[in-house]
Motif scaffolding. Structure first.
Motif, PDB file in Angstrom:
ATOM      1  N   GLU A  26       0.834  -1.203   0.000  1.00  0.00           N
ATOM      2  CA  GLU A  26       0.000   0.000   0.000  1.00  0.00           C
ATOM      3  C   GLU A  26       0.875   1.262   0.000  1.00  0.00           C
ATOM      4  OE1 GLU A  26      -3.724  -0.182  -0.050  1.00  0.00           O
ATOM      5  OE2 GLU A  26      -2.723  -1.917  -0.884  1.00  0.00           O
ATOM      6  N   GLU A  56      -4.581   4.465  -0.373  1.00  0.00           N
ATOM      7  CA  GLU A  56      -3.442   3.553  -0.213  1.00  0.00           C
ATOM      8  C   GLU A  56      -2.575   3.983   0.982  1.00  0.00           C
ATOM      9  OE1 GLU A  56      -4.396   0.998  -2.405  1.00  0.00           O
ATOM     10  OE2 GLU A  56      -2.415   0.961  -3.329  1.00  0.00           O
ATOM     11  N   GLU A 141     -10.352  -1.805  -1.439  1.00  0.00           N
ATOM     12  CA  GLU A 141      -9.497  -2.183  -2.570  1.00  0.00           C
ATOM     13  C   GLU A 141     -10.343  -2.480  -3.803  1.00  0.00           C
ATOM     14  OE1 GLU A 141      -5.727  -2.752  -2.784  1.00  0.00           O
ATOM     15  OE2 GLU A 141      -6.327  -1.101  -1.520  1.00  0.00           O
TER      16      GLU A 141
HETATM   17 FE   LIG Z   1      -4.020  -1.162  -2.521  1.00  0.00          FE
END
Ligand SMILES: [Fe+2]
Length: 198
Positions: A26, A56, A141
């Motif tokens: 991330e 993220e 996500e």
């Molecule tokens: Fe991600």
């Protein structure tokens, strides 16, 4: 300093490496999406890339925090391909080609990726706090995949983007539905972990 019972229990936790891998992934996701959002000349694309980049960064920080709560420190891992990723993100390539070279927003691996993410939740040693965190992560996500796919189609000139408010509203609606489903899934998984009464 005396360890809390939660920290003592961390010895047994097998999923710390997964949390560490997510935090690293991330963090890198933030770095290249943020760099790309600053490079593109398309303000609508920049907004969407930035939206996913911020998410993220938040995921990276949240998982690092959880690793710390479990009595460990996040370990930075190397990614041999990341230099190339950053080179593409900051290059003068057209945006649609960046999506293709980076393999994001193409919408082809979504299902496999979803299965992969859900497998994280099948680890029966996961504690409820981490399970809830993973549930939220999975939902966001998936939503990020949808945003990036819409951004890719926009970059290809296939369809115009809805305005920012519409995008955000749709995002919240999807998230709310997915969170409900995932909360149920996590509760079911956790119920299965309760040992039978003797
Ligand atoms: Fe991600």
């Amino acid at each position: 300093m005396q360890l809390t019972s939660e920290q003592n229990m961390s010895e047994e936790r097998s999923y710390l490496s997964t949390l560490n891998a997510i935090a690293n992934g991330e963090r890198r996701g933030f770095q290249f999406l943020d760099a790309w959002s600053r490079k593109t000349r398309d303000p609508q694309l920049a907004t969407l890339l930035r939206q996913v980049a911020i998410r993220e960064a938040e995921h990276a920080a949240t998982f690092e925090k959880r690793i710390s709560e479990l009595g460990r420190e996040m370990i930075e891992t190397a990614d041999d391909g990341f230099e190339d990723t950053m080179a593409i993100a900051t290059s003068d390539l057209p945006d649609n080609e960046k999506f293709e070279h980076l393999g994001v927003g193409l919408g082809v691996d979504d299902e496999d990726d979803g299965d992969h993410l859900l497998q994280l939740l099948s680890d029966k040693t996961i504690d409820p706090t981490t399970g809830a965190l993973l549930g939220r992560f999975i939902a966001e996500e998936r939503d990020s995949d949808r945003i990036l796919h819409a951004a890719y189609q926009h970059a290809c000139g296939h369809r115009p983007l809805s305005n920012r408010e519409q995008t955000q509203s749709a995002t919240l609606e999807h998230l709310s539905t997915q969170l409900e489903q995932l909360t149920t899934a996590v509760a079911e998984l956790q119920a299965r972990q309760i040992p039978p009464k003797k």
